[in-house]
Structure formats: structure tokens, C-alpha cells
Design a protein around this motif. Structure first.
Motif, short mmCIF file in Angstrom:
data_model
loop_
_atom_site.label_atom_id
_atom_site.label_comp_id
_atom_site.label_asym_id
_atom_site.label_seq_id
_atom_site.Cartn_x
_atom_site.Cartn_y
_atom_site.Cartn_z
N ALA A 14 65.00 1.18 -155.37
CA ALA A 14 65.24 0.29 -156.51
C ALA A 14 66.68 -0.20 -156.54
N LYS A 69 53.57 7.15 -154.91
CA LYS A 69 54.72 6.41 -154.40
C LYS A 69 54.31 5.03 -153.90
N PHE A 89 52.04 3.06 -155.13
CA PHE A 89 51.97 2.18 -156.30
C PHE A 89 53.36 1.77 -156.77
N GLN A 90 54.32 2.72 -156.73
CA GLN A 90 55.67 2.41 -157.18
C GLN A 90 56.37 1.43 -156.22
N LEU A 140 54.90 -0.93 -154.56
CA LEU A 140 54.34 -2.25 -154.88
C LEU A 140 54.92 -2.79 -156.19
N ARG A 141 55.13 -1.89 -157.14
CA ARG A 141 55.72 -2.34 -158.41
C ARG A 141 57.13 -2.88 -158.19
N LEU A 142 57.91 -2.19 -157.36
CA LEU A 142 59.28 -2.65 -157.07
C LEU A 142 59.27 -3.95 -156.27
N GLU A 161 57.09 -6.31 -156.53
CA GLU A 161 56.82 -7.38 -157.49
C GLU A 161 58.03 -7.64 -158.37
N GLN A 162 58.72 -6.58 -158.78
CA GLN A 162 59.88 -6.73 -159.67
C GLN A 162 61.02 -7.48 -159.00
N ASP A 180 47.04 -3.33 -152.55
CA ASP A 180 47.62 -4.62 -152.94
C ASP A 180 46.68 -5.80 -152.67
N GLN A 234 51.24 -8.96 -151.81
CA GLN A 234 52.66 -8.76 -151.52
C GLN A 234 52.86 -8.06 -150.17
#
Length: 469
Positions: free
Chosen positions: A243, A272, A274-275, A277-279, A281-282, A308, A312
Motif C-alpha cells: 500500500a 491476501k 482479496f486485499q 485486488l482491493r489495492l 483498484e484503489q 477478479d 484488473q
């Protein structure tokens, strides 16, 4: 015309007559019994002297020309060619110090002509672990087909039946990718190169695992990209660091081995994944999932592309680690738009990929033998891994984490492994020191070892002498 005595050709030998002629003539030229510039007997004369057909002589002479032994002069005949004497290979020079060991050093020594068949630093399994008969049979089958289909260019996306087969294969991993979303490449190496060139520009940052596959560091740097490492833990990347680096650099790509990571043989956990992929997108970066070791994993595993849906994530795969490195067959699975762009990028770089190798892979996959081959390979790895881990522990090498699958063990030697690699090279053994697996290339006490190579007495003997004395 040279006075060429008749060769002793055997009709009872399993070796073809043309092969016997080529071997005998080449040997006499190598031994300087046939001197440079000497004229060979005419095709008719050679055929009459040896009791063979003119067609056999023509085929033999043509092969000797192709191999550099003879020159063909129109209207004059065939003449012995002046051949440069091969230089004697000098003794392997060990690198003078840690600074001389870099990615290029490792690549050169991985592929140079020498007895490095089972070196502990090798990135592939031994040849006798691969399914050579299946590859040979597929090639024979291709040779019996209509040759017209083998002589043209391949399709821009690659051989369609193979892409259809890959669609079924990826569906087993819960990755939905129709054939038009799959682009065949010359291995994962070209796949990474195409993706980086299409989606990054000089000055952009690419995030990679640290440690990670060393070749891409040099490749990305040559494109003018900034390569930054993300600390790899046993269950995936250090999310806090990922991050921070994503916020700081706004990277174009993050390249990750999610399953059987090279060099640690670890796999990412579902939370991890999922996290990550979240980062992505962010912070707006694309995740490149390099799954080259997919087929060596014994069961189900988390894939980012499956979670996904290729929105992404760009997914890379291939068969160099499980089928045959020499086939150079890899692929990219991506969204429809990205796949089209990558196919265009491939055509700008190499036109199309040769579909001969792709046809071989298709035949092996479609006939169902590949699954049994993978079962055998995984069983062999499982059989030798516990003994290898015990052997390394006795030598004072700590495997952290200790892998439960895959071909690699990432060990801590408690000393600079660049020095160990230099010493090993003096004994014609290739080690893969940990410094080469990090973008910063700093000295490291880590090194990657190939499980299969640890069964070789030369490898175990060297490690015992170097580490225990």
C-alpha cells in the motif's frame, strides 16, 4: 579430384546410409585426411564406388554443405571447405567478487554449453523428469500431416485449437477466458515483455515481489522502467508495504507469482489475494499474475484472476516448467480489449508465434496423457523433498519457509551466497545466489536450490565441502 577410398557402409546397420556417409566424410575432414580445397568425387562416381543411389549421395553432400564441411560450386562439383578449428574452452573463471555476479552472469551460465545438467541453481527439472516420448510422438504426428499447414504464419492470437483447450484448462482453475481472450506467446518471458511494453512507459514504476524471478528486473530496467520490490512473506506480499509503495509510486503494474512463488515455493492466501485486488483498484495498477508453476501445484489454490474475472488482472501461463522448456509455448489471458492490444503488440514485435510448438502442446494436452505426466512429476518431487530438507538441515542450511510443493527451496546459508556461487562455478556447478532475486541486487545469505538437483552426488558433495569443510 581427391583420391577418396571407399567407406565401409553397412546395409545391416540401423543407421541410414546417408547418415553413415555424412559421419564418415565429416570424420575424415575433421582428422585432416581430406584437405581443404580437395574436390570430392562426383555424385555419380561416389554412388558407383559405394553401391548406393545418386539420391543418397545428393542428400549426404547437401547435409555436409549445410554443416560447413563442403562447398558446392555450380558446374564444378563439391569441395572440402576450410574449417576454423574450435577454440579450446578455457577453464571456467570464477567471478572475482560479489559485484561480478549479476543477472546476466546467471543467465549466461544457465545456457552455456557445459555439464550443468543437474546444477542446484537450475530453474527447470531434469530432462528425464519431462515427458520426452509424448513430445516426440506429437512431433512425429505433425510430420505426417499435410505440410501446407505448417509452412505459413500462425494466427495473430495463436493456434485456435490450443486456445480452445486452454479455455477448458483455465476453467478448471475457475478462470473464465474464451479463446479470443487468450494470446499465445514465446513463453512467459515474452508475455511479460509484451505486457510491460503495452501498459507502461519509460519512467513508470513496476512493483515486483522481493524476492522474485530475476530475469524481469533486467528486462524492465532496459525499457526505462523503475523496478521496486515488495517484501514477500509466506502467505503473499507484505500488504502494508504494498500500500505504501503503491501510494508513493502509482505503479503501472504489480507482477506476482501467486502460486508456487519463485524462489520460495509459497502461495498466496485467499484473504491476501482479496486485499491485493482491493489495492489495485484503489491505486489504479494492473496485477500481472505469473502462474508458470501452476501445474506443479498438487491441489486447489487461490488465483487472483479467478477472483477478479480478468478485470484488473492479466494472467500468464506456460509449459516450460512442466512439459518442455524448448517448446517456448506460453500464453496471456486478459480482457477482450487487452487481449486485442497485446495481440497487436505481439505482431509488431514478432509478427506471429510459430504454431508448430503450439500444435505439439495442443496434441499432448488434448490426448489426456499430460495429467498422468503431472501426477508422476509431483509424486517425484514429493518423494525427494523431505530427504532434501533433512540433508540441508544437516548442512546448516535453514529453509524458511519449508515448502510443501514445487521444485524450489529458499534457504539461508548464514553467509554471502555470492561467494558460494563463485566457488561452485570453479567446480562447474551453478548456484543461484539470493542477491540476484532482489531488485536491489545487494549481497544476501539466501539462495535458491532445485529439489531434483540435490539428489546429484556432485551437488551434495560440493555443499558438504563448502559448508562443513
Amino acid at each position: 579430384m581427391t583420391n577418396t577410398p571407399a567407406f565401409a557402409l553397412s546395409r545391416d546397420s540401423s543407421e541410414a546410409l546417408a547418415d553413415q556417409i555424412v559421419r564418415s566424410v565429416a570424420a575424415r575432414i575433421d582428422e585432416r585426411l581430406l584437405r581443404p580445397g580437395a574436390r570430392m568425387p562426383s555424385i555419380r562416381q561416389f554412388a558407383a564406388t559405394h553401391g548406393v543411389s545418386p539420391f543418397t549421395v545428393v542428400a549426404s553432400y547437401d547435409r555436409l554443405v549445410a554443416q560447413g564441411y563442403l562447398d558446392s560450386r555450380r558446374g564444378a562439383g563439391f569441395f572440402v571447405r576450410e574449417r576454423a578449428q574450435p577454440a579450446e574452452r578455457p577453464a571456467t573463471a570464477a567471478p572475482a567478487g560479489a559485484s561480478t555476479l549479476d543477472v546476466a552472469w546467471l543467465i549466461r551460465n544457465m545456457f552455456r554449453q557445459s555439464p550443468l545438467q543437474l546444477s542446484p541453481g537450475a530453474g527447470v527439472l531434469p530432462a528425464d523428469w519431462m515427458d520426452g516420448p509424448a513430445v516426440a510422438n506429437a512431433l512425429k504426428s505433425l510430420s505426417r500431416q499435410n505440410s501446407a499447414g505448417l509452412l505459413g504464419y500462425g494466427a495473430p492470437h495463436g493456434f485456435l485449437p490450443l486456445r480452445q483447450q486452454l479455455q477448458r484448462k483455465l476453467a478448471e482453475l475457475e478462470i473464465e477466458a474464451p479463446p479470443e481472450h487468450i494470446v499465445m506467446t514465446l513463453g512467459v518471458t515474452q508475455a511479460l515483455d509484451l505486457v510491460a511494453r503495452e501498459f507502461c512507459r519509460p519512467g513508470d514504476t513496476v512493483l515486483v515481489d522481493d524476492p522474485a524471478w530475476f530475469l524481469m528486473f533486467g528486462s524492465f530496467a532496459a525499457m526505462g522502467l523503475n523496478v521496486v520490490g515488495v517484501r514477500r512473506l509466506a502467505d503473499g506480499p507484505d500488504l502494508e508495504q504494498l500500500a505504501e509503495l503503491a501510494a508513493l509510486h502509482r505503479p503501472c503494474l504489480y507482477v506476482i507469482n501467486s502460486v508456487l512463488h519463485n524462489p520460495t515455493s509459497t502461495s498466496i492466501s485467499a484473504p491476501k489475494a482479496f486485499q491485493v485486488l482491493r489495492l489495485a483498484e484503489q491505486f489504479g495498477f494492473t496485477v500481472v499474475e505469473d502462474d508458470i508453476y501452476a501445474d506443479l501445484h498438487p491441489g486447489s489454490a487461490t488465483r487472483l484472476a479467478a477472483l477478479d474475472g480478468l478485470r484488473q488482472v492479466i494472467y500468464l501461463g506456460g509449459f516450460s516448467k512442466s512439459m518442455a522448456p524448448n517448446l517456448r509455448v506460453g500464453f496471456i489471458a486478459a480482457s477482450g480489449e487487452r487481449a486485442r492490444r497485446l495481440a497487436d503488440r505481439k505482431m509488431l514485435a514478432t509478427l506471429t508465434t510459430s504454431d508448430i510448438g503450439e500444435r505439439v502442446v495442443y496434441k499432448i494436452l488434448s490426448e489426456g496423457h499430460y495429467r498422468k505426466h503431472l501426477d508422476r512429476v509431483r509424486s517425484r518431487l514429493d518423494a525427494v523433498r523431505p530427504g532434501a530438507l533433512r540433508q540441508l538441515e544437516l548442512l546448516g542450511l535453514r529453509a524458511d519457509p519449508a515448502p510443501s510443493a514445487g521444485m524450489f527451496i529458499w534457504v539461508d546459508a548464514g553467509r554471502d551466497t555470492n561467494e558460494l556461487a563463485a566457488r561452485a562455478m570453479r567446480e562447474d556447478l551453478l548456484l543461484a545466489p539470493g542477491s540476484l532475486f532482489s531488485p536491489n541486487q545487494l549481497p544476501s545469505t539466501r539462495m535458491r536450490l532445485n529439489v531434483a538437483a540435490l539428489q546429484d552426488p556432485a551437488t551434495s558433495g560440493f555443499l558438504e565441502r563448502a559448508l562443513i569443510g
